[in-house]
Design a protein around this motif. Structure first.
Motif, short mmCIF file in Angstrom:
data_model
loop_
_atom_site.label_atom_id
_atom_site.label_comp_id
_atom_site.label_asym_id
_atom_site.label_seq_id
_atom_site.Cartn_x
_atom_site.Cartn_y
_atom_site.Cartn_z
N ILE A 178 84.76 42.76 16.68
CA ILE A 178 83.33 42.54 16.85
C ILE A 178 82.78 41.84 15.59
N LEU A 179 82.03 40.76 15.81
CA LEU A 179 81.30 40.08 14.73
C LEU A 179 79.82 40.32 14.94
N TRP A 180 79.09 40.53 13.84
CA TRP A 180 77.69 40.91 13.94
C TRP A 180 76.84 40.14 12.93
N THR A 181 75.61 39.83 13.33
CA THR A 181 74.59 39.37 12.40
C THR A 181 73.23 39.59 13.05
N ARG A 182 72.18 39.23 12.32
CA ARG A 182 70.82 39.27 12.86
C ARG A 182 70.11 38.01 12.40
N ILE A 183 69.44 37.32 13.30
CA ILE A 183 68.72 36.10 12.96
C ILE A 183 67.23 36.38 12.90
N TYR B 31 68.61 32.61 4.46
CA TYR B 31 67.88 32.19 5.66
C TYR B 31 68.82 31.49 6.64
N PRO B 32 68.71 31.79 7.95
CA PRO B 32 67.89 32.82 8.60
C PRO B 32 68.65 34.10 8.87
N PHE B 33 69.82 34.26 8.21
CA PHE B 33 70.67 35.43 8.44
C PHE B 33 70.50 36.42 7.27
N TYR B 34 69.25 36.84 7.08
CA TYR B 34 68.91 37.66 5.92
C TYR B 34 69.67 38.97 5.86
N HIS B 35 70.04 39.53 7.02
CA HIS B 35 70.69 40.84 7.05
C HIS B 35 72.21 40.75 6.87
N ARG C 14 66.07 42.83 -6.35
CA ARG C 14 64.68 42.60 -5.99
C ARG C 14 63.80 43.82 -6.30
N SER C 15 63.21 43.81 -7.44
CA SER C 15 62.24 44.85 -7.80
C SER C 15 62.87 46.24 -7.82
N GLY C 16 63.95 46.37 -8.59
CA GLY C 16 64.50 47.69 -8.88
C GLY C 16 65.20 48.36 -7.73
N GLY C 17 65.67 47.63 -6.74
CA GLY C 17 66.47 48.22 -5.70
C GLY C 17 65.83 48.21 -4.34
N ARG C 18 64.61 47.76 -4.23
CA ARG C 18 63.92 47.71 -2.94
C ARG C 18 64.59 46.66 -2.06
N SER C 19 64.79 47.00 -0.78
CA SER C 19 65.35 46.02 0.15
C SER C 19 64.42 44.83 0.25
N ALA C 20 65.02 43.64 0.31
CA ALA C 20 64.23 42.42 0.33
C ALA C 20 65.01 41.32 1.01
N LEU C 21 64.29 40.34 1.54
CA LEU C 21 64.93 39.14 2.04
C LEU C 21 65.33 38.25 0.87
N ASP C 22 66.54 37.75 0.91
CA ASP C 22 67.00 36.77 -0.07
C ASP C 22 66.82 35.40 0.57
N PRO C 23 65.97 34.55 0.02
CA PRO C 23 65.71 33.26 0.67
C PRO C 23 66.96 32.41 0.83
N ALA C 24 67.97 32.63 0.01
CA ALA C 24 69.21 31.86 0.13
C ALA C 24 69.98 32.20 1.40
N TYR D 41 91.06 37.28 8.70
CA TYR D 41 90.30 36.10 9.09
C TYR D 41 88.99 36.04 8.30
N TYR D 42 88.44 34.82 8.26
CA TYR D 42 87.11 34.60 7.72
C TYR D 42 86.21 34.13 8.86
N TYR D 43 84.95 34.51 8.83
CA TYR D 43 84.05 34.17 9.92
C TYR D 43 82.66 33.86 9.38
N ARG D 44 81.87 33.16 10.19
CA ARG D 44 80.49 32.85 9.82
C ARG D 44 79.69 32.49 11.07
N PHE D 45 78.38 32.48 10.91
CA PHE D 45 77.46 32.09 11.98
C PHE D 45 76.68 30.85 11.54
N LYS D 46 76.14 30.13 12.52
CA LYS D 46 75.38 28.92 12.22
C LYS D 46 74.19 28.81 13.16
#
Length: 624
Positions: free
Chosen positions: A53-58, A36-40, A24-34, A111-116
């Motif tokens: 510990i499992l972590w995410t941000r919504i 959503y909503p766990f952009y981080h 995204r624009s040469g390395g700038r941090s950006a939200l990837d719309p794909a 293990y594999y993990y995910r959020f929903k």
């Protein structure tokens, strides 16, 4: 991702390229719309034999407060065999970060993990629990010091793809507190001033966590981390920091609390004592092979430095009350080392333990040392050495970050023999930085160091990267890994020298070949997403608006998927315009804005960001 294998100088180098779109624009941090909503992205950390510990941000726009998220852990990447699941809640008091201590897992298992949320799944992460009993091989990737403004996280990109390590150990300086002073165009700190308030540290964490290479490395491995100084302020200690001015920055304690709170929110870490905010030192047993002690030489109980550069004859160095660890942590470490039955005693920490005294005549008189390292606390270092030797604790390996350069050191006693390398307490491996600038004075070169410090077996003062530490019952080996550049996204990777210490020995020797894993590793977490419905993404997305409620200053972090001129308006509950501000042309990716509402009356206000493509609004409350 393209790969080209190159054979050069007797080592295998890999050439990496990355499309501009992914950055995204040469390395700038950006939200990837794909995403959503766990952009981080997702992350895992602090594994034990039965939990992790499992972590995410919504990020919802408009936000929900609170919001609930589901999570799942499976033995397969398709989640055909889900072994644990649950629900977690978050809100604005946690900056919408989510941490789950997922229990009831099997030891030594990937293990594999995910959020929903609703119909939207996060990316899939991969993690591993700790082993128990007899263990034949453990491999760590060890890294530190990743100043976002100083370069690209090519080391993380390489780590994320190698698939032959069990965990990442990060030894501090995950974020940096200084303002905007970018080496790379577009890779600029948000906010553009040094971090002091909680919102500052939260936005800085958010910025770093949006880097795709860092996200990918978190996604593929569990991390075990400690902070160093820059997560709060440079050259910090218990009651202050070099980069803290009480007059302009306010009380140090408040700033320290703010940095630590943001760190705890944004990192996949299990704090060992909920009643002790600053306690981060903790132990990780890897069966009968390794006891890993992660310690804090910064914030917990460290005395103020005697000086950044100090004469070795300064009388303050004889003050036996000055401490690096403090009595509680020192006693904790002694008890762990004494009680351990593991083959290797590994200590992850921040500042270099081996001495480095520049003798008189190199820079003048007298002989000098770096007072921020263990050289500035010689009494406590000797006390640690004495404890190890008097209690016959063998196989001590110290892992160190902070100094942005690579070292392999013996830890010498006063009677250290420079020809045979005998009379050493143990060994130390210092990792070079991921991106942070090398800071030694130009007259201190590798040949100078080698000539004045014979216990330094290897030093590289230029290259960036990480190292792989491979541990077996018979030896511990460290392979230094370097990236060719941090200034762009096309890079090669080379394997530097390897250094080993054998079981029962206390000094290093050179190894002729890099280590190879003895265990097998399952497939990396796939680069695919869940089965959510398509989300029509507005061009402007608000990531956070804080503090809320507010008293004076309000800070927004927002994202634009395409460049657009943005106007900010603040209206009261009656619709009256209280403030209007043109923010100019936004850059694709993350941006931030702020306003001062100290003259607003208490009540509800709506902050609106308006562009050509539409507008987003956020409600905030003025409390006094």
């Amino acid at each position: 991702m393209k790969r080209l294998l190159l054979l050069a100088a007797g080592c295998i180098c890999m050439l990496f390229t990355q499309s501009q779109e992914a950055y995204r624009s040469g390395g700038r941090s950006a939200l990837d719309p794909a995403l959503y909503p766990f952009y981080h992205g997702v992350a895992s950390g602090d594994p034990l034999f039965d939990r992790v510990i499992l972590w995410t941000r919504i990020t919802l726009d408009p936000a929900q407060d609170p919001v609930s998220v589901d999570w799942q852990i499976a033995t397969d990447a398709n989640f055909g065999n889900i072994v644990s699941s649950g629900n977690a809640s978050t809100d604005s008091t946690k900056d919408y970060t989510i941490k789950v201590d997922a229990t009831g897992l099997q030891a030594n298992t990937w293990y594999y993990y995910r959020f929903k949320y609703d119909t939207f799944y996060s990316v899939t992460g991969r993690t591993k629990t700790l082993p128990v009993g007899s263990v034949n091989n453990i491999r760590f990737a060890v890294a530190s010091c990743q100043d976002y403004q100083n370069g690209f996280y090519n080391a993380h990109r390489h780590m994320s793809q190698r698939n032959d390590i069990d965990a990442v150990l990060f030894l501090g300086d995950y974020t940096y507190e200084d303002g905007a002073d970018s080496v790379i165009a577009g890779r600029v700190h948000e906010p553009d001033h040094k971090t002091v308030q909680l919102i500052d540290y939260r936005i800085r964490q958010s910025l770093y966590h949006l880097d795709p290479d860092l996200q990918e490395c978190h996604r593929q491995y569990p991390w075990i981390t400690v902070w160093d100084d820059h997560e709060t302020a440079n050259n910090s200690y218990t009651t202050g920091a070099k980069n803290h001015n009480t007059g302009s920055d306010g009380p140090w304690y408040n700033r320290k609390v703010n940095g630590v709170e943001a760190y705890q929110e944004w990192m996949p870490i299990r704090m060992p004592d909920p009643n002790d905010t600053f306690k981060i030192f903790r132990r990780f047993p890897f069966g009968d092979l390794i006891d890993l002690n992660m310690i804090d030489t910064r914030l917990y109980d460290r005395s103020k430095q005697a000086g950044t550069v100090i004469s070795v004859y300064d009388s303050v160095l004889n003050d036996t009350s000055r401490t690096m660890l403090g009595p509680q942590q020192f006693s904790w470490l002694e008890n762990n080392l004494s009680a351990s039955t593991a083959k290797w005693q590994v200590i992850g920490q921040q500042v270099m333990m081996a001495p480095l005294v520049i003798p008189a005549g190199v820079f003048g008189d007298p002989s000098i040392a770096n007072g921020d390292q263990w050289d500035g606390y010689p009494y406590e270092r000797q006390r640690f050495y004495d404890f190890v030797m008097n209690n016959n604790i063998s196989n001590v390996v110290v892992l160190t970050g902070d100094i942005h350069t690579s070292w392999a050191n013996d830890l010498p006693l006063p009677n250290y023999d420079s020809s045979t390398h005998q009379n050493s307490v143990g060994v130390e491996f210092v990792v070079g930085s991921v991106t942070s600038g090398n800071e030694l004075p130009p007259l201190i070169t590798a040949p100078v160091i080698s000539s004045i410090a014979k216990h330094v077996r290897y030093v590289d003062l230029v290259q960036h990267g990480y190292y792989v530490m491979d541990v077996t019952p018979s030896r511990t080996q460290t392979d230094f890994v370097y990236v060719s550049t941090i200034l762009n996204q096309n890079f090669t990777v080379s394997t530097g020298p390897s250094w080993c210490v054998n079981d029962g020995e206390r000094s290093l020797h050179s190894c002729t070949t890099p280590s190879a894993p003895l265990n097998t590793y399952p497939a990396l977490a796939p680069s695919k997403f869940g089965t959510g419905i398509n989300k029509v993404q507005d061009n402007i997305t608000t990531i956070s608006i804080q503090p809320n409620p507010f008293v004076e200053q309000v800070v927004l972090q927002y994202n634009t998927f395409q460049p657009e001129e943005i106007n900010m308006e603040v209206r009261n509950s009656d619709g009256r315009l209280m403030l209007s501000k043109n923010l100019g042309l936004s850059t694709t990716g993350t941006n931030y804005a702020e306003f001062n509402g100290s003259n607003f009356a208490p009540g509800y206000y709506v902050v609106q960001l308006q562009g050509r493509s539409g507008a987003v609004g956020k409600a905030v409350i003025k409390v006094r």
